[in-house]
Design a protein around this motif. Structure first.
Motif, PDB file in Angstrom:
ATOM      1  N   ASP A  65       0.669  -1.496   0.422  1.00  6.30           N
ATOM      2  CA  ASP A  65      -0.095  -0.019  -0.061  1.00  6.30           C
ATOM      3  C   ASP A  65       0.788   1.332   0.238  1.00  6.30           C
ATOM      4  O   ASP A  65       0.799   2.292  -0.770  1.00  6.30           O
ATOM      5  CB  ASP A  65      -0.680   0.272   1.185  1.00  6.30           C
ATOM      6  CG  ASP A  65      -2.145  -1.648   1.315  1.00  6.30           C
ATOM      7  OD1 ASP A  65      -2.600  -1.560   0.296  1.00  6.30           O
ATOM      8  OD2 ASP A  65      -2.000  -1.880   1.937  1.00  6.30           O
ATOM      9  N   TYR A  66       1.567   0.973   0.933  1.00  5.03           N
ATOM     10  CA  TYR A  66       2.810   2.320   1.004  1.00  5.03           C
ATOM     11  C   TYR A  66       3.911   2.125   1.509  1.00  5.03           C
ATOM     12  O   TYR A  66       4.356   1.351   1.761  1.00  5.03           O
ATOM     13  CB  TYR A  66       2.038   3.170   2.122  1.00  5.03           C
ATOM     14  CG  TYR A  66       0.955   3.976   1.975  1.00  5.03           C
ATOM     15  CD1 TYR A  66       0.691   5.249   1.240  1.00  5.03           C
ATOM     16  CD2 TYR A  66      -0.224   3.325   2.337  1.00  5.03           C
ATOM     17  CE1 TYR A  66      -0.897   5.221   1.362  1.00  5.03           C
ATOM     18  CE2 TYR A  66      -1.437   3.489   2.474  1.00  5.03           C
ATOM     19  CZ  TYR A  66      -1.501   5.275   2.129  1.00  5.03           C
ATOM     20  OH  TYR A  66      -2.952   5.645   2.072  1.00  5.03           O
ATOM     21  N   ILE A  67       5.482   3.415   0.645  1.00  3.05           N
ATOM     22  CA  ILE A  67       6.595   2.472   1.127  1.00  3.05           C
ATOM     23  C   ILE A  67       6.556   4.218   2.275  1.00  3.05           C
ATOM     24  O   ILE A  67       6.353   5.516   1.695  1.00  3.05           O
ATOM     25  CB  ILE A  67       7.506   3.675   0.323  1.00  3.05           C
ATOM     26  CG1 ILE A  67       7.372   2.264  -0.573  1.00  3.05           C
ATOM     27  CG2 ILE A  67       8.743   3.499  -0.011  1.00  3.05           C
ATOM     28  CD1 ILE A  67       8.241   2.562  -2.319  1.00  3.05           C
ATOM     29  N   LYS A 157      -0.673  -3.155   4.093  1.00  5.49           N
ATOM     30  CA  LYS A 157       1.112  -4.088   3.736  1.00  5.49           C
ATOM     31  C   LYS A 157       1.830  -2.561   3.608  1.00  5.49           C
ATOM     32  O   LYS A 157       1.351  -2.065   2.699  1.00  5.49           O
ATOM     33  CB  LYS A 157       1.131  -5.242   2.669  1.00  5.49           C
ATOM     34  CG  LYS A 157       2.572  -5.785   2.174  1.00  5.49           C
ATOM     35  CD  LYS A 157       1.732  -6.829   1.624  1.00  5.49           C
ATOM     36  CE  LYS A 157       2.915  -7.953   0.393  1.00  5.49           C
ATOM     37  NZ  LYS A 157       2.856  -8.477  -0.072  1.00  5.49           N
ATOM     38  N   ILE A 158       2.801  -2.004   4.342  1.00  2.00           N
ATOM     39  CA  ILE A 158       3.514  -1.980   3.875  1.00  2.00           C
ATOM     40  C   ILE A 158       5.238  -1.822   3.753  1.00  2.00           C
ATOM     41  O   ILE A 158       5.862  -2.753   4.434  1.00  2.00           O
ATOM     42  CB  ILE A 158       3.671  -0.840   5.218  1.00  2.00           C
ATOM     43  CG1 ILE A 158       4.286  -1.378   6.781  1.00  2.00           C
ATOM     44  CG2 ILE A 158       2.515  -0.028   5.214  1.00  2.00           C
ATOM     45  CD1 ILE A 158       3.945   0.139   7.488  1.00  2.00           C
ATOM     46  N   VAL A 159       6.293  -0.900   3.645  1.00  2.00           N
ATOM     47  CA  VAL A 159       7.088  -1.381   3.430  1.00  2.00           C
ATOM     48  C   VAL A 159       8.009   0.047   4.186  1.00  2.00           C
ATOM     49  O   VAL A 159       7.842   1.083   3.131  1.00  2.00           O
ATOM     50  CB  VAL A 159       8.673  -0.701   2.142  1.00  2.00           C
ATOM     51  CG1 VAL A 159       9.592  -1.043   2.204  1.00  2.00           C
ATOM     52  CG2 VAL A 159       7.771  -2.421   1.646  1.00  2.00           C
ATOM     53  N   TYR A 182       7.013  -4.710   5.860  1.00  2.00           N
ATOM     54  CA  TYR A 182       8.639  -4.840   5.400  1.00  2.00           C
ATOM     55  C   TYR A 182       9.600  -3.696   6.073  1.00  2.00           C
ATOM     56  O   TYR A 182       8.987  -2.485   5.877  1.00  2.00           O
ATOM     57  CB  TYR A 182       9.167  -5.900   4.823  1.00  2.00           C
ATOM     58  CG  TYR A 182       8.282  -6.775   4.177  1.00  2.00           C
ATOM     59  CD1 TYR A 182       9.000  -8.778   4.209  1.00  2.00           C
ATOM     60  CD2 TYR A 182       6.877  -6.935   4.122  1.00  2.00           C
ATOM     61  CE1 TYR A 182       7.626  -9.404   4.083  1.00  2.00           C
ATOM     62  CE2 TYR A 182       6.377  -7.510   3.837  1.00  2.00           C
ATOM     63  CZ  TYR A 182       5.988  -9.548   4.410  1.00  2.00           C
ATOM     64  OH  TYR A 182       5.764 -10.222   3.810  1.00  2.00           O
ATOM     65  N   GLY A 183      10.789  -4.141   6.195  1.00 11.01           N
ATOM     66  CA  GLY A 183      12.167  -2.938   6.045  1.00 11.01           C
ATOM     67  C   GLY A 183      13.182  -2.637   5.096  1.00 11.01           C
ATOM     68  O   GLY A 183      13.377  -3.679   5.101  1.00 11.01           O
ATOM     69  N   VAL A 184      13.066  -1.638   4.739  1.00  8.78           N
ATOM     70  CA  VAL A 184      14.436  -1.505   3.695  1.00  8.78           C
ATOM     71  C   VAL A 184      15.619  -0.042   4.709  1.00  8.78           C
ATOM     72  O   VAL A 184      14.731   0.684   4.755  1.00  8.78           O
ATOM     73  CB  VAL A 184      14.346  -1.281   2.720  1.00  8.78           C
ATOM     74  CG1 VAL A 184      15.630  -0.861   1.816  1.00  8.78           C
ATOM     75  CG2 VAL A 184      13.599  -1.971   1.913  1.00  8.78           C
ATOM     76  N   THR A 185      16.531  -0.737   5.328  1.00  9.27           N
ATOM     77  CA  THR A 185      17.508   0.937   5.549  1.00  9.27           C
ATOM     78  C   THR A 185      17.881   1.422   4.578  1.00  9.27           C
ATOM     79  O   THR A 185      18.016   0.641   3.310  1.00  9.27           O
ATOM     80  CB  THR A 185      18.024  -0.472   6.766  1.00  9.27           C
ATOM     81  OG1 THR A 185      18.846  -1.348   5.582  1.00  9.27           O
ATOM     82  CG2 THR A 185      17.721  -1.330   7.342  1.00  9.27           C
TER      83      THR A 185
END
Length: 236
Positions: A65-67, A157-159, A182-185
């Motif tokens: 849905d969103y970053i 659902k997000i990142v 979920y995560g992206v560093t």
């Protein structure tokens, strides 16, 4: 005289027993404190590490849905180094098609200090279409940013994009509040004062551990404490 000497020795023994008892209580309390704080931090780190992805892995996700780019400090209309790195990763994820919407979440409540406007401007200048960027000016702390993306933006659902030291807490909150995250560093460089920031994050993790169990505490002393710790932990 003999009785007087015995009395003095008895008083000294009584005094030392009290001091010893107090010291034992202090040591036990300190040990319990270390165990609780260490346990909370270990639970967050171990429990969320598997949700941290590379940009390439995130590009394979569907129906995001969103970053969600978490705010950090700005100076006028210039994002801090830490925030620039978050935005660069968020922009890259958008370009990779991870989601068609960037959500900038931060402090946008001030007339002369506005994180989300600065964040949006930076991404627009980098080529992200303005209509694909949403702003949450009330994401005043990590807990609020995650809670609001669920309650106000109906995300399922997000990142999340932030630095690694901060990511564990953000993912923990998301998991406890029930959104698939979920995560992206975005650790593109060595940041100044990072050691003290890591130490403050230990306290912030404990604060948000209790926040997710106690729920929304608007108007209470706990919320004020939340804001203060968050300012110390992430506004750099």
């Amino acid at each position: 005289m003999r009785n007087s000497g015995k009395n003095r020795r008895g008083k000294r023994c009584w005094f030392f027993r009290i001091i010893t008892g107090i010291l034992k209580i202090i040591i036990a309390a300190a040990a319990l404190f270390v165990l609780v704080v260490g346990g909370i931090n270990l639970d967050m780190i171990v429990g969320t590490s598997g949700r941290i992805l590379t940009q390439e892995e995130a590009a394979e996700l569907t129906d995001v849905d969103y970053i969600l780019v978490l705010g950090a400090s700005v100076r006028g209309t210039e994002p801090s180094a830490m925030l620039k790195d978050r935005l660069d990763v968020g922009n890259s994820l958008y370009e990779a098609g991870v989601s068609d919407t960037l959500l900038m979440s931060g402090d946008g409540s001030g007339q002369y200090y506005n994180e989300v406007n600065t964040m949006k401007l930076y991404s627009v200048q980098a080529g992200v279409p303005e209509e694909q960027i949403e702003e949450d000016p009330l994401g005043l702390c990590t807990y609020d940013s995650i809670r609001r993306v669920i309650e106000e933006y109906d995300a399922e659902k997000i990142v999340i994009v932030t630095q690694k030291y901060h990511m564990y807490r953000a993912l923990y909150i998301a998991r406890r509040l029930g959104v698939e995250a979920y995560g992206v560093t975005s650790d593109a460089r060595t940041y100044s004062d990072q050691t003290s920031r890591e130490i403050r994050e230990i306290a912030a993790r404990c604060k948000d551990f209790f926040m997710v169990w106690l729920g929304d505490c608007s108007g209470t002393t706990l919320e004020k404490l939340t804001d203060r710790i968050e300012q110390l932990s992430a506004r750099y």
